[in-house]
Design an enzyme around this catalytic site. Structure first.
Site, mmCIF file in Angstrom:
data_model
loop_
_atom_site.group_PDB
_atom_site.id
_atom_site.type_symbol
_atom_site.label_atom_id
_atom_site.label_comp_id
_atom_site.label_asym_id
_atom_site.label_seq_id
_atom_site.Cartn_x
_atom_site.Cartn_y
_atom_site.Cartn_z
ATOM 1 N N GLU A 291 0.689 -1.432 -0.043
ATOM 2 C CA GLU A 291 -0.017 -0.047 0.197
ATOM 3 C C GLU A 291 0.527 1.247 -0.029
ATOM 4 O O GLU A 291 0.893 2.067 0.716
ATOM 5 C CB GLU A 291 -0.905 0.178 1.395
ATOM 6 N N ARG A 294 2.949 7.681 -0.170
ATOM 7 C CA ARG A 294 3.803 8.734 -0.301
ATOM 8 C C ARG A 294 4.816 8.418 -1.590
ATOM 9 O O ARG A 294 5.083 9.534 -2.200
ATOM 10 C CB ARG A 294 4.803 8.756 0.792
ATOM 11 N N CYS A 362 -0.695 33.694 10.639
ATOM 12 C CA CYS A 362 -0.245 34.381 12.091
ATOM 13 C C CYS A 362 0.087 33.122 13.092
ATOM 14 O O CYS A 362 -0.813 32.980 13.820
ATOM 15 C CB CYS A 362 -1.606 35.040 12.684
ATOM 16 N N GLU A 363 1.161 32.892 13.064
ATOM 17 C CA GLU A 363 1.641 31.752 13.920
ATOM 18 C C GLU A 363 3.086 31.716 13.648
ATOM 19 O O GLU A 363 3.532 31.359 12.699
ATOM 20 C CB GLU A 363 0.939 30.280 13.093
HETATM 21 C C1 LIG Z 1 -0.822 6.104 5.469
HETATM 22 C C2 LIG Z 1 -0.813 4.467 5.391
HETATM 23 C C3 LIG Z 1 -0.473 3.866 3.957
HETATM 24 C C4 LIG Z 1 0.648 4.528 3.175
HETATM 25 O O1 LIG Z 1 1.900 4.932 3.829
HETATM 26 P P1 LIG Z 1 2.948 5.898 2.854
HETATM 27 O O2 LIG Z 1 3.974 6.050 3.996
HETATM 28 O O3 LIG Z 1 2.192 6.954 2.594
HETATM 29 O O4 LIG Z 1 3.410 4.988 2.097
HETATM 30 C C5 LIG Z 1 -0.612 2.667 3.762
HETATM 31 N N1 LIG Z 1 -1.414 1.877 4.602
HETATM 32 C C6 LIG Z 1 -1.992 2.180 5.643
HETATM 33 C C7 LIG Z 1 -3.153 1.712 6.453
HETATM 34 C C8 LIG Z 1 -1.722 3.587 5.974
HETATM 35 O O5 LIG Z 1 -2.287 4.028 6.942
#
Ligand SMILES: *Cc1c(COP(=O)(O)O)cnc(C)c1O
Length: 432
Positions: A291, A294, A362-363
Site C-alpha cells: 500500500e 507517499r 499568524c503563527e
Molecule cells: C498511511 C498508510 C499507508 C501509506 O503510507 P505511505 O507512508 O504514504 O506509503 C498505507 N497503509 C496504511 C494502512 C496507512 O495508514
C-alpha cells in the site's frame, strides 16, 4: 541534480517539471500552486506493479493509499495503472466512487470508522474492510447481517516492528492506536471472534509498520512475523487465510542526500521471506498487498510560491516569506519535515544563502523550513519547494481563511488543472 527526475532547468534558467516551465505555470494558474508530474506517478505505479510480477508470480496487488493525495483525477490515474486504492474515511471513499473506481478494488482503513461509514462501505460493496478493534468487528458483523450481506475483512495487526522513523509517524509497536497486538494474545482472540461472527468473512491480515522508511529489513521482519501468525491461525483453527496486506511506508527522496532504494526492491526481499516462511510452516503463499502512498505521489509534486518580504535579522537569520505556508504544507510544523527549495526563475544559479522560509499565517511556527540553502532572492521571485506531492494538498487547511491552492497535473509539457483554486465564496459556503 534534483530530488526527482521529472525536474530540470531550461535555457532561460527556469525550473521545469514534466517539460513545463514553472514560471509559465505560475503565470497561467497563479500561486501558491501544487504541480505534479503524471508520468512520474505512473512510473512509480508501474515499478510496484511490475515488481509483484517479477518476484511474486503476479500473486499480489498494489493499492495506492489515497490519503497521501486524494482527488478524482488521481483516482482515475491509479485505476488506469491497474492498482487498487486505500481509503480511510467516507470522504475518500466518496471521492474514489465519484471517479468511477470499482469498489471491489478498495480497502477501507481507519481506527474509528463511524457506523455511517461502515454502512456506506457495505452498501457500495468495498472489497475489504480492514478491521481495527473488537468494537468495530462486532458492529460491522451486525450491520452486515442486518443488510443480509457478508463483509470481507482483514484484521489490522501490530507486528511489533520498530521502523526507526519519526515518533509521530510510527505505527508498528504495541503502544499504537491502530490494530490488535500479537504478543498479548489480543490478535488471536480477534481472529477467533471474527471466525465466529455471522456477517463477517475473515479473508486475511494487515499490518503497516510506519512511514518514510528507507530500509528493507523492517518490511521483511514484519512479513516473517505475519506469516508466522497466518501459520498459527492455520494450526489452531484449520483455516488458511488468503490475503496478507503489508501496508505502505516506503521512503522517498526529500533531500539530495536521501537515498531511497528502488521501489521494486522491496518486493524482492518480501517475496523471498514470504516464500521461505510459508514453506517452513507448510502453508500456501498468500496474496500479498502493498500500500504505497507517499512513494507514488511524493517526489512527483512541487509547490510554487511567490516570494514576498525578505527580512534579514543581522547575526540571527533571514526570513523569506512566501504566499503559502502551513495551510498548504503543515509537515514542518507537525514533524519538522525537511524540504529542498530553490528560486525557480533563477534555477541555474548557485544557492549562495541560507534562509528560513516562512509562511503567511499568524503563527510563529508557520515555516516551510529552517537552514534552507537558497539563491539570493527578492520580492516577486518564484520559489519551488520540492517533493510536496504527498501529504501536502491532502493535509491542507483553511487556517486564517486562506483558500486552498489549485493542483495541476503535467504530462509531457502539457498542464491540466485537476483541482480548482478555492475562492472566498468557497470559504463562506457553509457559514449560516
Ligand atoms: C498511511 C498508510 C499507508 C501509506 O503510507 P505511505 O507512508 O504514504 O506509503 C498505507 N497503509 C496504511 C494502512 C496507512 O495508514
Amino acid at each position: 541534480m534534483f530530488v526527482s527526475p521529472c525536474l530540470d532547468v531550461n535555457d532561460q534558467g527556469h525550473l521545469t517539471i514534466g517539460g513545463c516551465d514553472t514560471v509559465e505555470l505560475a503565470q497561467q494558474f497563479g500561486t501558491p500552486l501544487y504541480v505534479m508530474d503524471e508520468s512520474e506517478i505512473r512510473r512509480a505505479c508501474a515499478s510496484y506493479r511490475e515488481s509483484i510480477e517479477r518476484y511474486y508470480d503476479g500473486k499480489g496487488l498494489v493499492a495506492y493509499a489515497s490519503k497521501a493525495f486524494s482527488c478524482k483525477a488521481i483516482c482515475r490515474v491509479i485505476l488506469e495503472e491497474g492498482l487498487g486504492l486505500d481509503v480511510v474515511s467516507g470522504g475518500e471513499l466518496y471521492t474514489a466512487l465519484s471517479a468511477g473506481f470499482p469498489p471491489e478494488k478498495l480497502f477501507f482503513h481507519g481506527n474509528n470508522k463511524t457506523p455511517q461509514e461502515l454502512r456506506e462501505a457495505l452498501e457500495c460493496g468495498v472489497g475489504y474492510i480492514v478491521v481495527d478493534n473488537v468494537f468495530e468487528l462486532e458492529l460491522l458483523g451486525e450491520l452486515a447481517s442486518s443488510q443480509g450481506k457478508t463483509a470481507n475483512i482483514l484484521l489490522r495487526i501490530k507486528p511489533g516492528v520498530d521502523a526507526h522513523t519519526h515518533q509521530f509517524i510510527r505505527t508498528g509497536q504495541i503502544d499504537s492506536k491502530f490494530g490488535f497486538a500479537l504478543e498479548t494474545g489480543e490478535a488471536m482472540a480477534a481472529v477467533e471472534r471474527a471466525l465466529s461472527l455471522t456477517g463477517i468473512h475473515l479473508k486475511g491480515l494487515h499490518c503497516h509498520i510506519g512511514s518514510q522508511i528507507f530500509d528493507r529489513e523492517p518490511f521483511e521482519a514484519a512479513a516473517e512475523i505475519m506469516i508466522g501468525f497466518l501459520a498459527d491461525i492455520h494450526d489452531r483453527w484449520g483455516r488458511e487465510l488468503e490475503v496478507l496486506n503489508l501496508g505502505g511506508g516506503f521512503g522517498i527522496k526529500y533531500l539530495s542526500d536521501h537515498n531511497p532504494i528502488p521501489y521494486d526492491k522491496y518486493m524482492e526481499g518480501i517475496s523471498r521471506v514470504v516464500k521461505q516462511a510459508c514453506a517452513q510452516r507448510g502453508i500456501a503463499t498468500p496474496l500479498i498487498v502493498m500500500e504505497p502512498g507517499r512513494s507514488i505521489v511524493g517526489a512527483a509534486g512541487i509547490t510554487l510560491y511567490t516570494v514576498g518580504g525578505v527580512k534579514e535579522i543581522p547575526g540571527i537569520r533571514t526570513y523569506v516569506s512566501v504566499d503559502g505556508g502551513m495551510t498548504d504544507n503543515p509537515r514542518y510544523i507537525l514533524y519538522q519535515s525537511e524540504y529542498e527549495a530553490l528560486i525557480a526563475n533563477r534555477a541555474d544559479q548557485p544557492k549562495d544563502t541560507v534562509v528560513t522560509v516562512a509562511g503567511r499565517c499568524c503563527e510563529s511556527g508557520d515555516l516551510i523550513g529552517e537552514g534552507m540553502p537558497l539563491q539570493r532572492t527578492q520580492p516577486g521571485d518564484l520559489m519551488a519547494v520540492l517533493s510536496t506531492g504527498a501529504y501536502n494538498y491532502s493535509m491542507a487547511s483553511n487556517y486564517n481563511r486562506v483558500p486552498r491552492p489549485a493542483v495541476v497535473l503535467v504530462w509531457n509539457g502539457t498542464p491540466r488543472l485537476v483541482i480548482r483554486r478555492e475562492c472566498y465564496e468557497d470559504l463562506v459556503r457553509n457559514d449560516l
